[in-house]
Design an enzyme around this catalytic site. Structure first.
Site, short mmCIF file in Angstrom:
data_model
loop_
_atom_site.label_atom_id
_atom_site.label_comp_id
_atom_site.label_asym_id
_atom_site.label_seq_id
_atom_site.Cartn_x
_atom_site.Cartn_y
_atom_site.Cartn_z
N GLY A 142 4.31 -6.56 5.68
CA GLY A 142 4.07 -7.52 6.76
C GLY A 142 2.60 -7.57 7.13
O GLY A 142 2.04 -8.66 7.38
N PRO A 171 9.54 -4.67 -0.19
CA PRO A 171 10.62 -4.39 0.77
C PRO A 171 10.09 -4.32 2.20
O PRO A 171 8.99 -3.79 2.43
CB PRO A 171 11.14 -3.02 0.30
CG PRO A 171 10.77 -2.95 -1.15
CD PRO A 171 9.46 -3.67 -1.27
N LYS A 190 0.85 -1.21 0.00
CA LYS A 190 0.00 0.00 0.00
C LYS A 190 0.87 1.24 0.00
O LYS A 190 2.05 1.20 0.39
CB LYS A 190 -0.95 0.03 1.21
CG LYS A 190 -0.27 -0.02 2.60
CD LYS A 190 0.23 1.29 3.15
CE LYS A 190 0.83 1.16 4.55
NZ LYS A 190 1.65 2.32 4.95
N ASP A 248 -2.65 -1.78 10.51
CA ASP A 248 -2.91 -1.76 9.06
C ASP A 248 -3.47 -3.07 8.53
O ASP A 248 -3.83 -3.15 7.35
CB ASP A 248 -1.59 -1.48 8.30
CG ASP A 248 -1.21 -0.01 8.33
OD1 ASP A 248 -2.04 0.82 8.74
OD2 ASP A 248 -0.05 0.28 7.95
O1 C5P Z 1 -0.32 -1.48 15.12
P1 C5P Z 1 1.11 -1.71 14.82
O2 C5P Z 1 1.68 -2.89 15.59
O3 C5P Z 1 1.41 -1.80 13.37
O4 C5P Z 1 1.88 -0.42 15.34
C1 C5P Z 1 3.28 -0.37 15.51
C2 C5P Z 1 3.60 0.76 16.49
O5 C5P Z 1 3.24 2.01 15.91
C3 C5P Z 1 2.79 0.68 17.76
O6 C5P Z 1 3.47 -0.07 18.73
C4 C5P Z 1 2.69 2.14 18.18
O7 C5P Z 1 3.86 2.54 18.83
C5 C5P Z 1 2.64 2.87 16.86
N1 C5P Z 1 1.26 3.21 16.44
C6 C5P Z 1 0.61 4.26 17.05
N2 C5P Z 1 -0.66 4.62 16.65
C7 C5P Z 1 -1.27 3.95 15.64
C8 C5P Z 1 -0.62 2.87 15.02
C9 C5P Z 1 0.65 2.53 15.43
O8 C5P Z 1 1.16 4.90 17.96
N3 C5P Z 1 -2.48 4.32 15.26
#
Ligand code: C5P
Length: 284
Positions: A99, A91, A9, A133
């Site tokens: 992922g 990548p 994306k 995501d």
């Molecule tokens: O949800 P995901 O595991 O992909 O998010 C990775 C990191 O990005 C989270 O641990 C958080 O620190 C940050 N994040 C956030 N707010 C979001 C999505 C992600 O702070 N809406």
């Protein structure tokens, strides 16, 4: 055996409205699936196993695909198992959602392989536990996302049909959390830029200069590649933006000819770019 494609994306808009009590950030973003894709093969087997090809292209241990499979196996008939092959092309840790897309693909494929009677809503809830995501990739296409990223509203595809993407070398695990950590209240916004992107998509208007990404403000400090890459795009006649938390950058192109021409101009400037088509949404 089931084989499926897990697309990447780009974010046509990415805003942070503020910090949430659960430690995440409240976002408004428009995501669009593009046809740079990983491939996933699923076969019934005893236990759960994952092979990544080419070897080392993504970690096997803690891979979101295995975590997705383990979550779904909890609600599958006893004895359900799978041998999974993940062919990486997207990548890793670039801001392209590879992922997360792999995890969504595994959920969709294994629900089918194991014949699990699980609603789309229940699958989306499992997806949200795997990452912010992941729910988007269950349907793909173009969508507005709110909350942590899991509250989705489908949108029409952009008038522009292609993107040109460059992925710098410095992709690094854990950078998403780090990039969020660099944002302060001065980088928060009220949803207006994302609203404008959504409005143009619904009206069938070109997005042009409406693209927005809150991480742009901290990207020069975070990514040594950022300024040079942005300048190369500008020199090649396009305005580029980070995708997600980067470091990948992309520009929109009206069609394949324009995308290919921009790709060539970037190649002349020493940047290896991909031209990719924006993808319509599937049905979960
Ligand atoms: O949800 P995901 O595991 O992909 O998010 C990775 C990191 O990005 C989270 O641990 C958080 O620190 C940050 N994040 C956030 N707010 C979001 C999505 C992600 O702070 N809406």
């Amino acid at each position: 055996m089931i084989r499926l494609r897990a697309p990447a994306k780009v974010n046509l808009s990415f805003e942070v409205l503020g910090r949430r009590a659960d430690g995440y950030h409240e976002v408004r973003t428009v995501l669009a699936a593009v046809d740079i894709a990983d491939e996933i093969e699923l076969r019934e087997a005893g236990g759960l196993s994952l092979t990544v090809e080419p070897e080392g292209a993504a970690p096997v241990e803690d891979n979101l695909v295995l975590r997705a499979a383990a979550l779904l196996r909890d609600v599958a008939p006893a004895g359900a198992g799978a041998a999974i092959v993940l062919r990486k092309r997207i990548p890793v840790a670039a801001g392209l959602g590879g992922g997360s897309s792999d995890a969504a693909g595994a959920l969709l494929g294994l629900r089918h392989l194991w014949e699990i009677d699980l609603s789309d809503d229940a699958l989306a809830r499992l997806a949200a536990r795997l990452g912010s995501d992941v729910p988007f990739f269950l349907r793909g296409g173009t969508a507005l996302a709110a909350g942590r990223g899991e509250e989705l509203t489908p949108l029409p595809q952009p008038v522009e049909r292609f993107v040109v993407v460059v992925v710098p070398e410095e992709a690094a695990a854990g950078k998403t959390e780090r990039m969020y950590g660099m944002l302060g209240p001065q980088h928060f916004s009220d949803g207006a830029p994302t609203g404008e992107v959504a409005r143009r998509l619904r009206a069938g208007e070109a997005l042009g200069g409406a693209l927005y990404n809150a991480f742009e403000a901290v990207a020069p400090a975070a990514y040594p590649s950022y300024e040079g890459l942005r300048a190369a795009f500008a020199d090649a006649g396009a305005s580029a933006l980070l995708s997600g938390s980067g470091p990948a950058m992309f520009a929109l192109a009206a069609g394949e000819t324009e995308a290919e021409a921009l790709r060539e101009r970037l190649a002349e400037r020493g940047y290896d770019a991909w031209a990719a088509r924006l993808l319509p949404g599937g049905t979960v």
